[in-house]
Design a protein around this motif. Sequence first.
Motif, PDB file in Angstrom:
ATOM      1  N   UNK A 129       0.855  -1.189   0.000  1.00 20.79           N
ATOM      2  CA  UNK A 129       0.000   0.000   0.000  1.00 20.79           C
ATOM      3  C   UNK A 129       0.891   1.240   0.000  1.00 20.79           C
ATOM      4  N   UNK A 130       1.527   1.495  -1.140  1.00 22.85           N
ATOM      5  CA  UNK A 130       2.536   2.555  -1.212  1.00 22.85           C
ATOM      6  C   UNK A 130       1.947   3.945  -1.009  1.00 22.85           C
ATOM      7  N   UNK A 131       0.671   4.140  -1.340  1.00 23.23           N
ATOM      8  CA  UNK A 131       0.065   5.469  -1.253  1.00 23.23           C
ATOM      9  C   UNK A 131      -0.416   5.793   0.152  1.00 23.23           C
ATOM     10  N   UNK A 132      -1.164   4.886   0.774  1.00 25.81           N
ATOM     11  CA  UNK A 132      -1.790   5.185   2.063  1.00 25.81           C
ATOM     12  C   UNK A 132      -1.188   4.420   3.239  1.00 25.81           C
ATOM     13  N   UNK A 133      -0.344   3.427   2.979  1.00 24.97           N
ATOM     14  CA  UNK A 133       0.388   2.671   3.989  1.00 24.97           C
ATOM     15  C   UNK A 133      -0.509   1.707   4.779  1.00 24.97           C
ATOM     16  N   UNK A 134       0.113   0.648   5.269  1.00 26.66           N
ATOM     17  CA  UNK A 134      -0.560  -0.350   6.097  1.00 26.66           C
ATOM     18  C   UNK A 134       0.149  -0.475   7.437  1.00 26.66           C
ATOM     19  N   UNK A 135      -0.610  -0.868   8.450  1.00 22.99           N
ATOM     20  CA  UNK A 135      -0.058  -1.104   9.782  1.00 22.99           C
ATOM     21  C   UNK A 135      -0.143  -2.588  10.099  1.00 22.99           C
ATOM     22  N   UNK A 136       0.968  -3.150  10.579  1.00 22.66           N
ATOM     23  CA  UNK A 136       1.035  -4.577  10.885  1.00 22.66           C
ATOM     24  C   UNK A 136       1.461  -4.789  12.335  1.00 22.66           C
ATOM     25  N   UNK A 137       1.068  -5.946  12.868  1.00 25.80           N
ATOM     26  CA  UNK A 137       1.548  -6.419  14.157  1.00 25.80           C
ATOM     27  C   UNK A 137       2.389  -7.666  13.894  1.00 25.80           C
ATOM     28  N   UNK A 138       3.677  -7.577  14.218  1.00 26.33           N
ATOM     29  CA  UNK A 138       4.615  -8.662  13.932  1.00 26.33           C
ATOM     30  C   UNK A 138       5.065  -9.310  15.231  1.00 26.33           C
ATOM     31  N   UNK A 139       4.907 -10.629  15.319  1.00 28.60           N
ATOM     32  CA  UNK A 139       5.357 -11.385  16.491  1.00 28.60           C
ATOM     33  C   UNK A 139       6.821 -11.772  16.277  1.00 28.60           C
ATOM     34  N   UNK A 140       7.713 -11.178  17.033  1.00 30.88           N
ATOM     35  CA  UNK A 140       9.144 -11.408  16.859  1.00 30.88           C
ATOM     36  C   UNK A 140       9.526 -12.839  17.192  1.00 30.88           C
ATOM     37  N   UNK A 141       8.803 -13.463  18.111  1.00 28.11           N
ATOM     38  CA  UNK A 141       9.143 -14.821  18.547  1.00 28.11           C
ATOM     39  C   UNK A 141       8.696 -15.861  17.536  1.00 28.11           C
ATOM     40  N   UNK A 143       7.277 -15.181  14.405  1.00 31.28           N
ATOM     41  CA  UNK A 143       7.381 -14.759  13.004  1.00 31.28           C
ATOM     42  C   UNK A 143       6.036 -14.520  12.347  1.00 31.28           C
ATOM     43  N   UNK A 144       4.949 -14.658  13.107  1.00 28.60           N
ATOM     44  CA  UNK A 144       3.613 -14.436  12.556  1.00 28.60           C
ATOM     45  C   UNK A 144       3.336 -12.937  12.436  1.00 28.60           C
ATOM     46  N   UNK A 145       2.528 -12.584  11.440  1.00 26.41           N
ATOM     47  CA  UNK A 145       2.224 -11.174  11.204  1.00 26.41           C
ATOM     48  C   UNK A 145       0.740 -11.009  10.915  1.00 26.41           C
ATOM     49  N   UNK A 146       0.173  -9.903  11.430  1.00 31.14           N
ATOM     50  CA  UNK A 146      -1.251  -9.616  11.265  1.00 31.14           C
ATOM     51  C   UNK A 146      -1.425  -8.204  10.729  1.00 31.14           C
ATOM     52  N   UNK A 147      -2.263  -8.063   9.707  1.00 31.79           N
ATOM     53  CA  UNK A 147      -2.601  -6.738   9.195  1.00 31.79           C
ATOM     54  C   UNK A 147      -3.621  -6.107  10.137  1.00 31.79           C
ATOM     55  N   UNK A 148      -3.239  -4.997  10.775  1.00 33.04           N
ATOM     56  CA  UNK A 148      -4.124  -4.322  11.715  1.00 33.04           C
ATOM     57  C   UNK A 148      -4.950  -3.232  11.067  1.00 33.04           C
ATOM     58  N   UNK A 149      -4.326  -2.479  10.179  1.00 33.64           N
ATOM     59  CA  UNK A 149      -4.976  -1.296   9.645  1.00 33.64           C
ATOM     60  C   UNK A 149      -4.534  -1.063   8.208  1.00 33.64           C
ATOM     61  N   UNK A 150      -5.495  -1.019   7.312  1.00 30.35           N
ATOM     62  CA  UNK A 150      -5.218  -0.725   5.909  1.00 30.35           C
ATOM     63  C   UNK A 150      -5.492   0.754   5.654  1.00 30.35           C
ATOM     64  N   UNK A 151      -4.484   1.479   5.237  1.00 26.87           N
ATOM     65  CA  UNK A 151      -4.639   2.901   4.992  1.00 26.87           C
ATOM     66  C   UNK A 151      -5.579   3.183   3.834  1.00 26.87           C
ATOM     67  N   UNK A 152      -6.478   4.126   4.043  1.00 24.53           N
ATOM     68  CA  UNK A 152      -7.427   4.547   3.011  1.00 24.53           C
ATOM     69  C   UNK A 152      -7.617   6.054   3.111  1.00 24.53           C
ATOM     70  N   UNK A 153      -8.011   6.674   2.037  1.00 27.87           N
ATOM     71  CA  UNK A 153      -8.333   8.103   1.969  1.00 27.87           C
ATOM     72  C   UNK A 153      -7.102   8.992   2.061  1.00 27.87           C
ATOM     73  N   UNK A 154      -6.167   8.677   2.970  1.00 31.94           N
ATOM     74  CA  UNK A 154      -4.985   9.507   3.173  1.00 31.94           C
ATOM     75  C   UNK A 154      -3.895   8.642   3.811  1.00 31.94           C
ATOM     76  N   UNK A 155      -2.630   9.063   3.728  1.00 38.67           N
ATOM     77  CA  UNK A 155      -1.561   8.330   4.412  1.00 38.67           C
ATOM     78  C   UNK A 155      -1.907   8.140   5.887  1.00 38.67           C
ATOM     79  N   UNK A 156      -1.761   6.907   6.368  1.00 38.15           N
ATOM     80  CA  UNK A 156      -2.232   6.533   7.699  1.00 38.15           C
ATOM     81  C   UNK A 156      -1.072   6.000   8.530  1.00 38.15           C
ATOM     82  N   UNK A 157      -0.905   6.529   9.747  1.00 39.50           N
ATOM     83  CA  UNK A 157       0.218   6.158  10.606  1.00 39.50           C
ATOM     84  C   UNK A 157      -0.288   5.776  11.993  1.00 39.50           C
TER      85      UNK A 157
END
Length: 226
Positions: A129-141, A143-157
Amino acid sequence: MIQFPKPDVEKFFRTLTVQNFIVSPDEKQLVISTNLNGHFNLWAMDLPNQFPYPLTFKNQNVQDLHYAKTGEFIIAGFDNDGDENTQLYALAPNGGELVPLRVSDGNRHFFSHLTKDGTRLYYVTTRNNATYLNTYLYNIVTGEEELLLEGKEAPTFLEAVSPEEKSYVYYRQYGNTYVLAFVHIDGMDFSLTPKTPDQHTVSDLVYTSETEVYFFILKLNRSYQH
């Protein structure tokens, strides 16, 4: 008498700079990003001693720098030759090899939050999501990863996560003068500021408890049409 030549103008551009710094949870180590060897690297001082020693030899700008609350490791974000495509690595407090955490060629990674136990990393990326960005939760132990927030409408942080991880706050940056903040809780999203025709920005948000957040609002005089 010896005649010394006048210094070349290039000498005045060779200055020492501290990009950023962190302090270990026990306040016994100070880690700084500086160009002591002519390139930016991480250096450390074992307080109260003030003699620096090198932690990394990557010779790249350090964009993010965070100490795990457990004191076990450091998270550092390096770009490559100023391309601003920050990649996130883990580093032992005594230095050594960098361990890749979230790296992807051609993409940027923004550190957002590391849990108290140092096992879960919240981060924002341009990947997928190069335009609006995505937020992920990554488990370091695991290696699992979950998409928490998909950016829409505007760049999202993602800006902050509550102490018990039951909610989080993110920004939508519609422009330099119009930034809104939203809290996500129980599967729903709520704006932290009421609807208004006036442009304003929300910044510097911090959780003070599981149910309270503090932040700054900068209001502008000119109106805005939504």
